[in-house]
Scaffold this active site. Structure first.
Site, PDB file in Angstrom:
ATOM      1  N   GLU A 161      -2.903  39.562   0.245  1.00  0.00           N
ATOM      2  CA  GLU A 161      -1.954  40.181  -0.357  1.00  0.00           C
ATOM      3  C   GLU A 161      -1.493  38.998  -0.432  1.00  0.00           C
ATOM      4  OE1 GLU A 161       0.467  42.889   1.195  1.00  0.00           O
ATOM      5  OE2 GLU A 161       2.273  42.920  -0.196  1.00  0.00           O
TER       6      GLU A 161
ATOM      7  N   LYS B 121       4.169  36.393   8.157  1.00  0.00           N
ATOM      8  CA  LYS B 121       4.658  36.580   6.456  1.00  0.00           C
ATOM      9  C   LYS B 121       5.754  36.418   5.992  1.00  0.00           C
ATOM     10  CE  LYS B 121       0.683  37.130   4.424  1.00  0.00           C
ATOM     11  NZ  LYS B 121       0.471  38.436   2.845  1.00  0.00           N
TER      12      LYS B 121
ATOM     13  N   ARG C 138      -5.637  38.451  16.055  1.00  0.00           N
ATOM     14  CA  ARG C 138      -5.380  37.720  15.525  1.00  0.00           C
ATOM     15  C   ARG C 138      -5.421  35.996  15.358  1.00  0.00           C
ATOM     16  NH1 ARG C 138      -1.681  40.691  11.975  1.00  0.00           N
ATOM     17  NH2 ARG C 138      -0.835  38.531  11.104  1.00  0.00           N
TER      18      ARG C 138
HETATM   19  P1  ATP Z   1       1.287  41.360   5.911  1.00  0.00           P
HETATM   20  O1  ATP Z   1       2.076  41.299   6.843  1.00  0.00           O
HETATM   21  O2  ATP Z   1       1.679  40.906   4.562  1.00  0.00           O
HETATM   22  O3  ATP Z   1       0.211  42.270   5.902  1.00  0.00           O
HETATM   23  P2  ATP Z   1      -0.757  39.850   6.767  1.00  0.00           P
HETATM   24  O4  ATP Z   1      -0.547  38.502   7.475  1.00  0.00           O
HETATM   25  O5  ATP Z   1      -2.034  41.012   6.854  1.00  0.00           O
HETATM   26  O6  ATP Z   1       0.168  39.501   6.506  1.00  0.00           O
HETATM   27  P3  ATP Z   1      -2.378  39.182   4.716  1.00  0.00           P
HETATM   28  O7  ATP Z   1      -2.735  39.022   3.089  1.00  0.00           O
HETATM   29  O8  ATP Z   1      -2.166  40.936   4.064  1.00  0.00           O
HETATM   30  O9  ATP Z   1      -1.437  39.123   5.508  1.00  0.00           O
HETATM   31  O10 ATP Z   1      -3.633  39.047   5.130  1.00  0.00           O
HETATM   32  C1  ATP Z   1      -5.153  38.283   4.338  1.00  0.00           C
HETATM   33  C2  ATP Z   1      -6.233  38.472   5.659  1.00  0.00           C
HETATM   34  O11 ATP Z   1      -6.251  37.150   6.681  1.00  0.00           O
HETATM   35  C3  ATP Z   1      -6.641  40.227   6.345  1.00  0.00           C
HETATM   36  O12 ATP Z   1      -7.899  40.134   6.129  1.00  0.00           O
HETATM   37  C4  ATP Z   1      -5.266  39.505   7.524  1.00  0.00           C
HETATM   38  O13 ATP Z   1      -6.073  40.702   8.747  1.00  0.00           O
HETATM   39  C5  ATP Z   1      -6.210  38.465   8.213  1.00  0.00           C
HETATM   40  N1  ATP Z   1      -4.802  37.420   8.711  1.00  0.00           N
HETATM   41  C6  ATP Z   1      -3.497  37.294   8.471  1.00  0.00           C
HETATM   42  N2  ATP Z   1      -2.703  36.589   9.225  1.00  0.00           N
HETATM   43  C7  ATP Z   1      -3.857  36.766  10.166  1.00  0.00           C
HETATM   44  C8  ATP Z   1      -3.967  35.960  11.583  1.00  0.00           C
HETATM   45  N3  ATP Z   1      -2.465  35.196  11.891  1.00  0.00           N
HETATM   46  N4  ATP Z   1      -5.069  35.172  11.583  1.00  0.00           N
HETATM   47  C9  ATP Z   1      -6.337  35.802  11.279  1.00  0.00           C
HETATM   48  N5  ATP Z   1      -6.489  36.576  10.321  1.00  0.00           N
HETATM   49  C10 ATP Z   1      -4.617  37.027   9.630  1.00  0.00           C
HETATM   50 MG    MG Z   2      -2.221  42.977   5.548  1.00  0.00          MG
END
Ligand code: ATP
Ligand code: MG
Length: 564
Positions: free
Chosen positions: A37, A274, A264
């Site tokens: 995102e 974030k 994660r």
């Molecule tokens: P938000 O809280 O804004 O949804 P998010 O951490 O899920 O934040 P995204 O931009 O939606 O952020 O994440 C993009 C991709 O990265 C998604 O598939 C998410 O699962 C993966 N991702 C995000 N944070 C992690 C993490 N700490 N470890 C592994 N994968 C992650």
């Molecule tokens: Mg997300």
């Protein structure tokens, strides 16, 4: 730029894919996606997902798309869209011509929603968000059906069209799926599919839309439209999988990707949320998203971490279903191993103390040749200048010390690295009694060989005071002082856990002449000090600014262990 290396280890996701390929599921194809995102910069947690998704595509001769999940326009912007692409590329991955936006599918998503309404599987609901909450029930009690759930198809079609046309205010109506208010899975209790958002200009679609689809509806449809086979996401979406499948089972789309969840990344001494990272930037706790202390890809790049070492870290932590906190030492070891092998050696004095070599002629200077790397001859040699006046580090001199002190003392001898042995003859102090200069002698017979019949205490680094380059060094350390950095005590804020010493600036440093041609992107070991890289943001400054990438050894190992 370094290219990603094939993965040598398997994991449960690769095993599922192997099985799917054997059984011919998904037509024998492998197609993944990375769906950020654009509401912040990418961080090391995203790197885990990038290495997984792009790595699987490469190892199985498949494809991986980059898709912006851009359904929340009030938090998103083009700076994030651009930085994310730059960061994925820098990590070594390429999506060719497969850059997509969920917003590319707004019309199709709308049309599928109309299909759901026509099939009696979605309805327009007038409950406000507070009422929705009470109707939803709890984990132990079923929810209640909305009084609007029995609206006719015609009325729903009309109201949904008018939502799109902008006739209603934000929050006045939503479109909901009609699933099961008694489901033990809260996500299946008639979840919202669309909401109204006026007055935001979407970075891709401008003002074309005032209704926006929800993530849980958008994601499966986008995956299916792109022909994704395996939709890999983090564990918190496990409970959303039945909804993912419900959406695809109830619209006229033949493809049905498989959602698979993994844990994660959580990393010690930093935060990977974030929301928290945004707060650090917006409230000025750091210089910006690319502050070298941030766990962002942009911050790590500016700090001097290589893409290869970040990929290596992502390989080493592996892919599992169990959550945990990964030791910061794991990441730092990957960084150090990479730098030890690849960083040329240089000398820099961070806290200069002038040494005058009294028996060395004032007008003379010598060009000495020394190797760039002690273990790798292919890295060649460089020239260093020696003369009557040099700097050593203040920490490398004591007026008196016992035998364990392997540096210079009054009347003692040390080797200047790559040069001669010197002896401290006299200490010069100012009126306050502070040491301002050392008067020394050198032994001309000690270039490249040990003096006969006596032992020198040790070896110290130095820089010619006449040839050296003045400049600044920024000593970066861990951003948080607490391993579980996101954990907050009663009444506290996570920012209370910040490490007050995460940045120390030294403005009076002296670098050997060869560092005058250093550029950002080239990492060096400053002998006995650590690894450093020129700061990319300060390239325009006359005097160089070097960032410390990492210390030579882990100085935290014994200090603050979780629970300790
Ligand atoms: P938000 O809280 O804004 O949804 P998010 O951490 O899920 O934040 P995204 O931009 O939606 O952020 O994440 C993009 C991709 O990265 C998604 O598939 C998410 O699962 C993966 N991702 C995000 N944070 C992690 C993490 N700490 N470890 C592994 N994968 C992650
Ligand atoms: Mg997300």
């Amino acid at each position: 730029m370094s290219k990603p290396e094939p993965s040598t280890t398997t994991n449960f996701i690769r095993q599922i894919i192997d099985q799917d390929l054997r059984s011919g599921k998904h037509g024998g194809r492998v197609h993944t996606r990375f769906p950020p995102e654009p509401n912040g910069y990418l961080h090391i947690g995203h790197a885990k997902s990038i290495v997984l998704n792009f790595g699987i595509a490469r190892d199985y001769q498949g494809l991986c798309n980059l898709r912006f999940d851009d359904t929340n326009p009030h938090k998103e912007n083009i700076e994030f869209v651009d930085s994310i692409q730059a960061d994925v590329r820098w990590l070594g991955y390429d999506w060719d011509d497969r850059l997509f936006y969920a917003s590319d599918y707004f019309q199709q998503l709308y049309d599928f929603a109309v299909e759901l309404i026509q099939a009696g599987k979605a309805f327009v609901c007038d409950l406000d968000s507070e009422q929705m909450r009470t109707y939803r029930g709890t984990l132990t009690e079923p929810g209640r059906e909305s009084p609007y759930r029995t609206r006719s198809v015609e009325e729903n079609l009309d109201l949904f069209a008018r939502m799109k046309a902008g006739e209603f205010a934000d929050g006045e109506r939503v479109l909901r799926a009609k699933i099961d208010m008694a489901s033990p899975n809260m996500n299946m209790r008639d979840p919202t599919l669309y909401r109204i958002r006026h007055g935001v200009i979407h970075h891709q679609t401008g003002e074309a839309w005032c209704i926006y689809p929800m993530y849980d509806y958008t994601h499966p449809v986008s995956d299916a439209l792109e022909g994704i086979t395996h939709s890999l996401c983090t564990l918190e979406f496990e409970d959303h999988r039945p909804l993912y499948d419900w959406v695809l089972d109830n619209i006229s789309i033949p493809s049905h990707p498989q959602q698979i969840e993994f844990s994660r990344l959580n990393l010690e001494y930093t935060v990977l949320s974030k929301r928290m990272l945004t707060q650090l930037v917006e409230e000025g706790f750091v210089e910006g998203w690319d502050d070298p202390r941030m766990p962002t890809i942009a911050g790590m790049r500016r700090r001097g971490y290589s893409a290869a070492s970040i990929r290596e870290f992502c390989q080493r932590i592996g892919i599992t279903k169990s959550d945990g906190l990964v030791e910061m030492g794991m990441l730092e070891n990957c960084i150090r191993e990479d730098l030890d092998a690849h960083a040329p050696r240089r000398m820099a004095v961070l806290h200069p103390l002038k040494v005058v070599i009294e028996n060395y002629p004032d007008e003379k200077s010598e060009t000495l040749t020394t190797s760039n790397h002690p273990k790798d001859e292919t890295m060649g040699v460089r020239e260093i200048e020696f003369c009557r006046e040099v700097y050593i580090d203040r920490a490398d001199f004591r007026e008196q010390a016992n035998k364990k002190y392997k540096r210079l003392v009054t009347g003692g001898e040390v080797r200047l690295r790559n040069a001669y042995v010197i002896k401290c003859e006299e200490v010069v102090k100012n009126n306050q009694g502070e040491i301002i200069e050392l008067r020394c002698s050198y032994d001309p017979e000690t270039l490249g060989k040990n003096p006969e019949g006596r032992k020198v205490r040790g070896v110290v680094h130095w820089v010619s005071a006449r040839h050296g380059i003045k400049g600044e060094v920024r000593l970066y350390d861990r951003l948080f002082g607490k391993a579980d950095a996101g954990r907050v005590d009663e009444g506290g804020r996570f920012t209370d856990n910040l490490n007050p010493d995460s940045l120390r600036t030294l403005t009076d440093c002296c670098f050997e002449p060869a560092l005058g041609s250093a550029i950002a992107g080239e990492q060096y070991q400053f002998e006995r000090e650590g690894y450093f890289m020129l700061d990319s943001r300060e390239a325009a400054r006359e005097e160089p600014v070097f960032n410390r990438i990492i210390t030579l050894r882990d100085s935290w190992a014994k200090i603050d262990k979780p629970g300790g």
